[in-house]
Structure formats: structure tokens, C-alpha cells
Design a protein around this motif. Structure first.
Motif, PDB file in Angstrom:
ATOM      1  N   VAL A 151      10.496 -10.044  66.116  1.00 41.36           N
ATOM      2  CA  VAL A 151      11.329  -9.361  65.127  1.00 41.36           C
ATOM      3  C   VAL A 151      11.410 -10.128  63.803  1.00 41.36           C
ATOM      4  O   VAL A 151      11.876  -9.577  62.798  1.00 41.36           O
ATOM      5  N   GLY A 152      10.957 -11.379  63.789  1.00 42.50           N
ATOM      6  CA  GLY A 152      10.927 -12.130  62.532  1.00 42.50           C
ATOM      7  C   GLY A 152      12.259 -12.764  62.157  1.00 42.50           C
ATOM      8  O   GLY A 152      12.389 -13.307  61.062  1.00 42.50           O
ATOM      9  N   PHE A 153      13.261 -12.708  63.060  1.00 41.42           N
ATOM     10  CA  PHE A 153      14.543 -13.363  62.782  1.00 41.42           C
ATOM     11  C   PHE A 153      14.634 -14.630  63.618  1.00 41.42           C
ATOM     12  O   PHE A 153      14.056 -14.689  64.707  1.00 41.42           O
ATOM     13  N   SER A 154      15.385 -15.633  63.083  1.00 42.60           N
ATOM     14  CA  SER A 154      15.545 -16.854  63.870  1.00 42.60           C
ATOM     15  C   SER A 154      16.611 -16.609  64.946  1.00 42.60           C
ATOM     16  O   SER A 154      17.389 -15.650  64.857  1.00 42.60           O
ATOM     17  N   ALA A 155      16.627 -17.512  65.937  1.00 41.74           N
ATOM     18  CA  ALA A 155      17.588 -17.352  67.037  1.00 41.74           C
ATOM     19  C   ALA A 155      19.025 -17.380  66.507  1.00 41.74           C
ATOM     20  O   ALA A 155      19.882 -16.620  66.963  1.00 41.74           O
ATOM     21  N   GLU A 156      19.300 -18.242  65.495  1.00 38.81           N
ATOM     22  CA  GLU A 156      20.660 -18.338  64.933  1.00 38.81           C
ATOM     23  C   GLU A 156      21.043 -17.008  64.288  1.00 38.81           C
ATOM     24  O   GLU A 156      22.151 -16.502  64.479  1.00 38.81           O
ATOM     25  N   PHE A 171      11.749   1.785  78.991  1.00 44.49           N
ATOM     26  CA  PHE A 171      11.770   2.894  78.040  1.00 44.49           C
ATOM     27  C   PHE A 171      11.257   2.389  76.691  1.00 44.49           C
ATOM     28  O   PHE A 171      11.273   1.191  76.423  1.00 44.49           O
ATOM     29  N   GLU A 172      10.796   3.336  75.893  1.00 37.62           N
ATOM     30  CA  GLU A 172      10.222   2.949  74.608  1.00 37.62           C
ATOM     31  C   GLU A 172      11.278   3.026  73.522  1.00 37.62           C
ATOM     32  O   GLU A 172      12.202   3.844  73.591  1.00 37.62           O
ATOM     33  N   SER A 173      11.113   2.176  72.528  1.00 35.43           N
ATOM     34  CA  SER A 173      12.054   2.183  71.429  1.00 35.43           C
ATOM     35  C   SER A 173      11.315   1.688  70.183  1.00 35.43           C
ATOM     36  O   SER A 173      10.178   1.211  70.287  1.00 35.43           O
ATOM     37  N   VAL A 174      11.973   1.796  69.045  1.00 31.95           N
ATOM     38  CA  VAL A 174      11.350   1.292  67.811  1.00 31.95           C
ATOM     39  C   VAL A 174      12.276   0.225  67.233  1.00 31.95           C
ATOM     40  O   VAL A 174      13.484   0.431  67.136  1.00 31.95           O
ATOM     41  N   PHE A 175      11.710  -0.929  66.890  1.00 28.09           N
ATOM     42  CA  PHE A 175      12.483  -2.011  66.287  1.00 28.09           C
ATOM     43  C   PHE A 175      12.001  -2.246  64.864  1.00 28.09           C
ATOM     44  O   PHE A 175      10.932  -1.773  64.483  1.00 28.09           O
ATOM     45  N   MET A 176      12.810  -2.996  64.111  1.00 34.13           N
ATOM     46  CA  MET A 176      12.463  -3.269  62.718  1.00 34.13           C
ATOM     47  C   MET A 176      12.288  -4.767  62.548  1.00 34.13           C
ATOM     48  O   MET A 176      13.115  -5.558  63.007  1.00 34.13           O
ATOM     49  N   VAL A 194       8.326  -0.790  70.815  1.00 38.63           N
ATOM     50  CA  VAL A 194       8.458  -1.769  71.905  1.00 38.63           C
ATOM     51  C   VAL A 194       8.756  -1.036  73.206  1.00 38.63           C
ATOM     52  O   VAL A 194       9.333   0.050  73.194  1.00 38.63           O
ATOM     53  N   LEU A 195       8.325  -1.683  74.287  1.00 39.35           N
ATOM     54  CA  LEU A 195       8.661  -1.175  75.617  1.00 39.35           C
ATOM     55  C   LEU A 195       9.749  -2.106  76.152  1.00 39.35           C
ATOM     56  O   LEU A 195       9.584  -3.322  76.119  1.00 39.35           O
ATOM     57  N   ILE A 196      10.891  -1.531  76.577  1.00 37.78           N
ATOM     58  CA  ILE A 196      12.028  -2.364  76.983  1.00 37.78           C
ATOM     59  C   ILE A 196      12.304  -2.205  78.473  1.00 37.78           C
ATOM     60  O   ILE A 196      12.344  -1.076  78.977  1.00 37.78           O
ATOM     61  N   SER A 236      17.088  -8.403  78.984  1.00 38.26           N
ATOM     62  CA  SER A 236      16.070  -7.431  78.594  1.00 38.26           C
ATOM     63  C   SER A 236      14.763  -8.132  78.281  1.00 38.26           C
ATOM     64  O   SER A 236      14.760  -9.232  77.745  1.00 38.26           O
ATOM     65  N   ALA A 237      13.662  -7.483  78.660  1.00 33.81           N
ATOM     66  CA  ALA A 237      12.329  -7.984  78.325  1.00 33.81           C
ATOM     67  C   ALA A 237      11.684  -6.966  77.395  1.00 33.81           C
ATOM     68  O   ALA A 237      11.832  -5.756  77.595  1.00 33.81           O
ATOM     69  N   PHE A 238      10.994  -7.479  76.354  1.00 38.45           N
ATOM     70  CA  PHE A 238      10.400  -6.589  75.347  1.00 38.45           C
ATOM     71  C   PHE A 238       8.909  -6.839  75.259  1.00 38.45           C
ATOM     72  O   PHE A 238       8.477  -7.983  75.230  1.00 38.45           O
ATOM     73  N   ILE A 239       8.161  -5.737  75.196  1.00 38.46           N
ATOM     74  CA  ILE A 239       6.722  -5.871  74.967  1.00 38.46           C
ATOM     75  C   ILE A 239       6.398  -5.088  73.703  1.00 38.46           C
ATOM     76  O   ILE A 239       6.739  -3.899  73.591  1.00 38.46           O
ATOM     77  N   ASP A 240       5.785  -5.799  72.768  1.00 43.73           N
ATOM     78  CA  ASP A 240       5.380  -5.152  71.526  1.00 43.73           C
ATOM     79  C   ASP A 240       4.160  -4.286  71.843  1.00 43.73           C
ATOM     80  O   ASP A 240       3.110  -4.803  72.232  1.00 43.73           O
ATOM     81  N   ILE A 241       4.321  -2.948  71.712  1.00 41.36           N
ATOM     82  CA  ILE A 241       3.196  -2.086  72.114  1.00 41.36           C
ATOM     83  C   ILE A 241       2.488  -1.491  70.901  1.00 41.36           C
ATOM     84  O   ILE A 241       1.779  -0.494  71.032  1.00 41.36           O
ATOM     85  N   SER A 242       2.679  -2.125  69.705  1.00 43.54           N
ATOM     86  CA  SER A 242       2.012  -1.541  68.533  1.00 43.54           C
ATOM     87  C   SER A 242       0.488  -1.610  68.672  1.00 43.54           C
ATOM     88  O   SER A 242      -0.211  -0.663  68.318  1.00 43.54           O
ATOM     89  N   GLU A 243      -0.010  -2.711  69.226  1.00 45.49           N
ATOM     90  CA  GLU A 243      -1.465  -2.834  69.376  1.00 45.49           C
ATOM     91  C   GLU A 243      -1.976  -1.785  70.367  1.00 45.49           C
ATOM     92  O   GLU A 243      -2.996  -1.128  70.142  1.00 45.49           O
ATOM     93  N   GLN A 244      -1.212  -1.617  71.460  1.00 48.27           N
ATOM     94  CA  GLN A 244      -1.575  -0.617  72.471  1.00 48.27           C
ATOM     95  C   GLN A 244      -1.625   0.778  71.841  1.00 48.27           C
ATOM     96  O   GLN A 244      -2.560   1.536  72.072  1.00 48.27           O
ATOM     97  N   ARG A 245      -0.589   1.045  71.030  1.00 53.49           N
ATOM     98  CA  ARG A 245      -0.531   2.354  70.347  1.00 53.49           C
ATOM     99  C   ARG A 245      -1.733   2.547  69.424  1.00 53.49           C
ATOM    100  O   ARG A 245      -2.308   3.611  69.351  1.00 53.49           O
TER     101      ARG A 245
END
Ligand code: ADP
Length: 676
Positions: free
Chosen positions: A336-341, A379-384, A393-395, A412-421
Motif C-alpha cells: 500500500v506504500g504506507f509505513s507501519a506507523e 473475497f476481492e477488493s480494491v485498495f489505494m 487484492v484478494l483478502i 487478514s492476509a492480502f494478495i496483490d492480484i493486479s499482475e494476475q488480472r
């Protein structure tokens, strides 16, 4: 450089030793201190006991000396009393005999005149006579010494002790007492030193110890009491008895058991406490060692877990029951490009939710926090991302259960599926392109059929047109009958032109690319759409086309362009299989019926389309490669038809299969789900 290489292991070893020493230093120090304390306490306790014993002995000795003095003093008075009332010699002797009976310590009592000549003498009835009368003359030295001292002092005095030999080598240590009496003369008493000890001291004193008279220089004169026992320790106490004329030393040797490690309760207690202390210390050390080991194991496990979390490419996120993020792994931050903090401390809004979808996600989170179970398959979702770009993402979500078995949040576990798409999109595009090419190839094949088909209406049009022209070019106005003929010819021309147009339109419709949308179509409409093209080829190959539809068939949901292509491919393959000179009867049978059972677990109803031919059939070898792309047995074939057919049918959820037909030929069947 080589020196450094040699020294490096030595330094490492030194560092290791230092760390070991630092860890054990405090323990060693503590152990030494406890040991020192233990030894000191035991030693002090032992010494205390020795001192106590010595003090008791000293006190006993002082008491004994005082008893002796009192006894001797009393004896002097008793002796003086024997002459009370001006007693004559006989009276005195009687009294003296009485006194000797009461005082065993006296050996002999004498009454002497001022020149020390004996006037009267009585011996102790308790023993054999020790002295003979002629030994006890006026010049007897010890008596003389005592009496001269008494004379000088004007008070009773004693002689130094002297040894008096008796029979058979035995003898006695004797002390003379000289008491000056009124009217001149002396009373002399010979004391047996041994009996003095026995009679004048408490009998308790000689129990377990030895009581002795010694000279001032330590020479032992007499002793009573128990001899020394083996394995005992001697405690000695001595005190001077300063009597007029003589100085004696009373010495008491006490035998006490050697104070061992447990000399008394105090020491035993201290020792027990010390042992307990040392045991606790040992247990503590063992416990610390076990703790250290557990700590090390825990650190290893933590390091392993951290390495695992850091290296997985699946994003992980934990939320508490209030929906706050409590943990994210590096893969999620990278996704997601954000730091943990930023993720964990943003209490306003979840920063990776697209603004336009935030509302829906909030609702979904509320449902989840209310306790709804998430779907197992995810389930699938869209993140920013932080830069604003969206990605799918697949959640997978699961409740977070702690060691006590209660739920503390959600994991929760997330898989970035943009490449798959992207890959799916690519393959879909190439699939579409392939299908378009296949359609074009079909059209190419049909071009010749088309030209043949079009020649008939065109020839008819041409002949009607020339006939009409002939009628019109005749002299004068056309006759009434001729007028009708021309009209009929023009109608025919129009009909034929319409027919030619239809033929061309049907091909055009087929080739044209339409939107890929699923719609509800009756099976009849699907078959009708491809029928003109099928008939084109059937006419050329002399094939009879038979249609059979079950009554009241429901509509199917499909992408009709693709399904029409499937029908056309199967019909064309069937007709080509019957293109054999020896075959007299060529029939292609198209049937649509309700499928008996559903091929999948879902509850949809299915229709079965079948295309049956009586052609050459399919050998086992061909059957094994039938659906492989680019497999063909025809010289002008592309080998794409069946592989595309299967893809299309499977995309619709159905299955495509084939089986031999009796007595000859092949049946291809496929299923499609109905609209209901
Ligand atoms: P193409 O028609 O371009 O050869 P297809 O994938 O449609 O490609 O068919 C592959 C091969 O399968 C054909 O070349 C043919 O040998 C065989 N085949 C297909 N349908 C039939 C049929 N109905 N009867 C016999 N063989 C068939």
C-alpha cells in the motif's frame, strides 16, 4: 592482513570468555560470600560455645576457691573452739577425737606448747596412722615453719605442702595448719590435701572434670575426679589460693566433647539456614540457566518468526475488536506504500481505502466486527496506494484467537492480484483475437461457397433483367399481358436481390465483432443464426441437415456470437468428416434437448446441444490430441476450432464432449445453463 586473520579468532574467543565471565561473575561472588558467611558463622558459634564453657569453668573454679577458703576458715574456728573453756589435756583429746570424726580432711590434731613440744595428739580414726610420734617433735620443719609464720602474723598460718611417705610406697601430700592459742602454745592440724578437696568441695565439682592442687609453678600435688576421656577437649581453669604461709593453686580440668560442626542449637540453626541458602542459590542458578535457555529459544523463535513475516510476499494485517490496526508486516506496507506507523496510528480513516469505496468498506468492516464469518475462499477488493493508484487484492480473513481461546481481533492476509488480472486481461485479449482470426478463416473458406451461392440469384437477376429489357425494347408500348410479365420479372429481380443480400448479410453478421455481453437467447435463435452458413456448405457437399428441438425449451444465457461460432465449427467439422466419395447418405443432425443431470454442484438447469455426423469418426490417436491448439488432419485446416469451442463452453460453465455414433460417425455435445 594475515596477522589480523590470525588474531581475529583469538579476539572472538576473548570476547566470548569475557561475556561468559561477566555472566558468571556475580554468581561466583555471591557463592563465595555465602560460603564465607557460612564458615564465619560456624566458627563464631563454635568459639562462642568454647568461651561459654570456659566461663562456666572459671566460675566453678572461683566458687570452689571460695568454698575452700570458707571451709578452711570454719575449720580454724572449730579448732580454736576445741580449747574453749580452758580445757585440760584429756578434755581436749576427747574433743579432738570428736572433731576428727567430723573432719576427714584432718589426719592428726596436735596441741603443742610455745616451744612446739607436743602436749597432746590425736590421729584420724579413718586411716592407718600416718605419723609416728617421734617424727612429730618440736623440730619438725613444716610445723615449725607454719608456727613461726603464725607467730609473726599473730594468726593461723599454713606450711607449704609436703609429702609424707606411708607404707608400701604410698604416701600423702600434707599441709600443716598452725593456730596460736591464748596463753601460749599452738594447735596444729595436719591436712590431707586430697581429702581437703573431697571434703570441702561440692562433690558435683569432680564429676566429669579433674580438680587438683598444684604448686604455683604448675607441679601437680593431688587430684580427684574423672580422668580425661578420649575424643574430648580439655578446658582448664586455675586460681591461686593465697593462704597465710603458703600459696596453692586450684586447677580444674574440664573434659568437654570437642565442639564439632553442630556444637549447639544456634550453630545447627545457622548451618541449616546456610545450607538452605546455598540450596536456594543453586536452585536460583539452575532456574536462571533455564530462564536464559528459554530466553534464547524465545529469541530464536522470535527471530525466525520475524524473518518469516518479513520474507513472505503476502500482506498481513491484524486488527483489534474495535477495528484498529495492531500489526502490519513489511509486505503489506510495501503493497500500500504506507509505513507501519502511518497505518497503525491513523485513527481518522484507513488510508488505503479508495475514497469512493470507503463508505462500502466501512459497512463491510462493521459487519465483520459484529461477528459475521468471512468467506473461507476469500473475497476481492480494491485498495489505494499512497500515490493514489488503485489495485485489486484478494483478502482472506480469520478471527484472531489468543492463548486463552478468546477472540482478540481479526487477522487478514492480502494478495496483490493486479499482475494476475493483467495476465488474465492479456490472455482474454489474445483469445478474442484468436477467435476473430478463426472467424475470418471460416469466412475465407466460405468465400468460394458465397460466390457459388450468389451466382444463382445474380444469374436469375440478369436473366429477368434481360427478359424485361426485351419486352420493353419491343416496338410501341407494351401490351397489357407484357406489362404484367415485366412487373413479375422486376419482382423476381427484387426477390433474388433480397436473397443475395440476405446471404451476404448473414456472413457479415457473423464476422462483425459485437460486444461481449451475455444475454438470454432461445436455442432456436442460436441455431437459426448459423443455419444459412451451415446450409451453404451442406449444399456444396451434398449433406442433408436435420434439426430436432425438444418442445418448450427455455432460453440459455450466453455470449451468442461465441456460441454461434461453436455451433458452426462443430457443424462444419461434421460435414467435412462426411466429405468422402464412397458415402452415399450424408446427414448432419443438430439436436437441442434438456440435459438429464447437471454437470456441476450448482442448481442451474442445463440444455444439451448435439451435432451428429455419419462421417469417418475419430481414431484414438486423433482423440488424444483433439483439443490441442493447431492440431489438424486437414491440409487447409488451422486446428483451432475445437480448442476454441472447448474454451468457450467452459467459460460458460458447461462441458464439451464427444463420442462415436453408431453405426458410424461422431457426436459432439455441449451444455449451456438456462436463463432460469
Ligand atoms: P480444423 O477443423 O481446422 O482441422 P478443428 O480443431 O476443428 O480444426 O479439428 C481438429 C481435427 O479434429 C480435425 O482436423 C479432424 O481431424 C478432427 N475432427 C473434428 N471434428 C471431427 C468429426 N466430427 N469427425 C471426425 N474428425 C473430426
Amino acid at each position: 592482513m594475515p596477522v589480523a586473520r590470525v588474531l581475529r579468532p583469538a579476539f572472538a574467543r576473548l570476547r566470548f570468555l569475557r561475556s561468559v565471565w561477566r555472566r558468571w561473575f556475580l554468581w561466583v561472588l555471591l557463592a563465595i560470600l555465602v560460603l564465607a558467611l557460612l564458615v564465619t558463622v560456624v566458627w563464631l558459634a563454635g568459639r562462642h560455645e568454647v568461651e561459654q564453657t570456659q566461663t562456666v569453668l572459671d566460675r566453678d573454679t572461683a566458687d570452689a576457691v571460695s568454698d575452700l577458703r570458707d571451709g578452711l576458715q570454719r575449720n580454724v574456728q572449730t579448732l580454736r573452739a576445741s580449747l574453749a573453756g580452758g580445757a585440760d589435756r584429756e578434755q581436749w583429746e576427747t574433743r579432738a577425737a570428736g572433731l576428727l570424726r567430723d573432719h576427714r580432711e584432718w589426719l592428726r590434731l596436735e596441741w603443742r606448747d610455745p616451744a612446739l613440744r607436743p602436749l597432746a595428739a590425736v590421729d584420724s580414726p579413718y586411716r592407718r596412722r600416718v605419723f609416728s610420734d617421734n617424727e612429730r617433735g618440736p623440730d619438725q620443719m613444716d610445723v615449725e615453719l607454719a608456727c613461726s609464720t603464725a607467730r609473726k602474723l599473730g594468726a593461723p598460718a599454713y606450711s607449704p605442702s609436703h609429702y609424707v611417705a606411708a607404707l608400701q610406697g604410698s604416701g600423702l601430700e600434707v599441709l600443716e595448719l598452725c593456730v596460736p592459742v591464748e596463753g601460749g602454745g599452738y594447735l596444729v592440724a595436719a591436712y590431707s590435701l586430697r581429702d581437703t578437696l573431697t571434703e570441702l568441695l561440692a562433690p558435683m565439682l569432680s564429676r566429669g572434670q579433674e580438680v587438683a592442687f598444684t604448686e604455683a609453678d604448675g607441679t601437680r600435688l593431688v587430684a580427684i575426679g574423672a580422668p580425661r576421656r578420649i575424643g574430648t577437649r580439655v578446658f582448664t581453669s586455675q586460681q591461686l589460693i593465697d593462704l597465710p604461709g603458703v600459696t596453692l593453686m586450684l586447677r580444674i580440668d574440664g573434659w568437654r566433647a570437642v565442639p564439632d560442626l553442630f556444637p549447639n542449637m544456634l550453630t545447627a540453626l545457622v548451618t541449616a539456614i546456610s545450607i538452605a541458602l546455598v540450596s536456594v542459590l543453586v536452585l536460583l542458578a539452575r532456574d536462571t540457566r533455564r530462564r536464559l535457555r528459554a530466553e534464547r529459544d524465545l529469541a530464536d523463535a522470535l527471530a525466525f518468526r520475524k524473518a518469516m513475516e518479513d520474507s513472505v510476499i503476502t500482506g498481513l494485517r491484524a486488527r483489534d475488536l474495535q477495528g484498529r490496526i495492531t500489526y502490519v508486516n513489511p509486505a503489506f506496507c510495501e503493497m500500500v506504500g504506507f509505513s507501519a506507523e502511518e497505518l497503525m496510528h491513523s485513527d481518522v480513516e484507513v488510508p488505503y481505502w479508495p475514497t469512493e469505496l470507503a463508505h462500502e468498506y466501512q459497512r463491510r468492516q462493521a459487519v465483520r466486527l459484529a461477528g459475521a464469518t468471512p468467506p473461507r475462499e476469500g473475497f476481492e477488493s480494491v485498495f489505494m496506494r499512497k500515490d493514489g493508484s488503485r489495485f485489486p487484492v484478494l483478502i482472506f480473513e480469520a478471527p484472531l484467537i489468543n492463548a486463552q481461546g478468546s477472540q482478540t481481533g481479526w487477522m487478514s492476509a492480502f494478495i496483490d492480484i493486479s499482475e494476475q488480472r493483467r495476465i488474465e486481461e492479456l490472455s482474454r485479449a489474445s483469445q478474442e483475437r484468436l477467435q476473430a482470426s478463426a472467424r475470418l478463416a471460416t469466412v475465407g473458406e466460405m468465400a468460394s461457397l458465397l460466390s457459388h451461392e450468389l451466382t444463382q440469384p445474380l444469374a436469375a437477376i440478369a436473366s429477368y433483367a434481360s427478359g424485361s429489357l426485351n419486352l420493353l425494347s419491343a416496338d410501341g408500348a407494351p401490351q397489357a399481358g407484357e406489362h404484367q410479365e415485366v412487373a413479375m420479372a422486376v419482382r423476381r429481380i427484387a426477390e433474388q436481390a433480397d436473397r443475395a443480400g440476405q446471404v451476404i448479410r448473414s456472413v457479415h453478421d457473423f464476422v462483425r465483432r459485437r460486444d461481449r455481453t451475455r444475454e438470454s437467447v432461445t436455442p432456436q435463435a442460436l441455431v437459426d443464426a448459423v443455419l444459412p452458413l451451415v446450409r451453404l456448405q451442406a449444399r456444396k457437399l451434398g449433406v442433408r441437415v436435420e434439426l430436432a428441438f425438444e418442445d418448450h425449451l427455455p432460453a440459455v444465457v450466453c455470449d451468442r456470437t461465441l456460441v454461434e461460432q461453436v455451433l458452426l465449427n462443430l457443424a462444419r467439422n461434421g460435414m467435412q468428416a462426411m466429405d468422402m466419395p464412397e458415402l452415399s447418405e450424408r446427414v448432419l443432425r443438430l439436436r437441442v434437448v434438456r440435459a438429464s443431470g447437471s454437470p456441476g454442484p450448482d442448481a442451474r438447469r442445463w440444455l444439451e446441444f448435439s451435432v451428429a455426423d455419419v462421417g469417418c469418426g475419430i481414431s484414438d490417436e486423433v482423440a488424444s490430441r483433439l483439443f490441442t491448439p493447431f492440431f489438424t488432419t486437414r491440409p487447409d485446416g488451422m486446428g483451432l476450432g475445437l480448442s476454441l469451442c472447448r474454451t468457450v463452453v467452459e467459460q460458460h460453465g458447461g462441458v464439451l464432449m464427444h463420442e462415436p455414433q453408431r453405426p458410424r460417425g461422431t457426436i459432439f455435445r455441449f451444455t449451456l445453463a438456462t436463463a432460469s
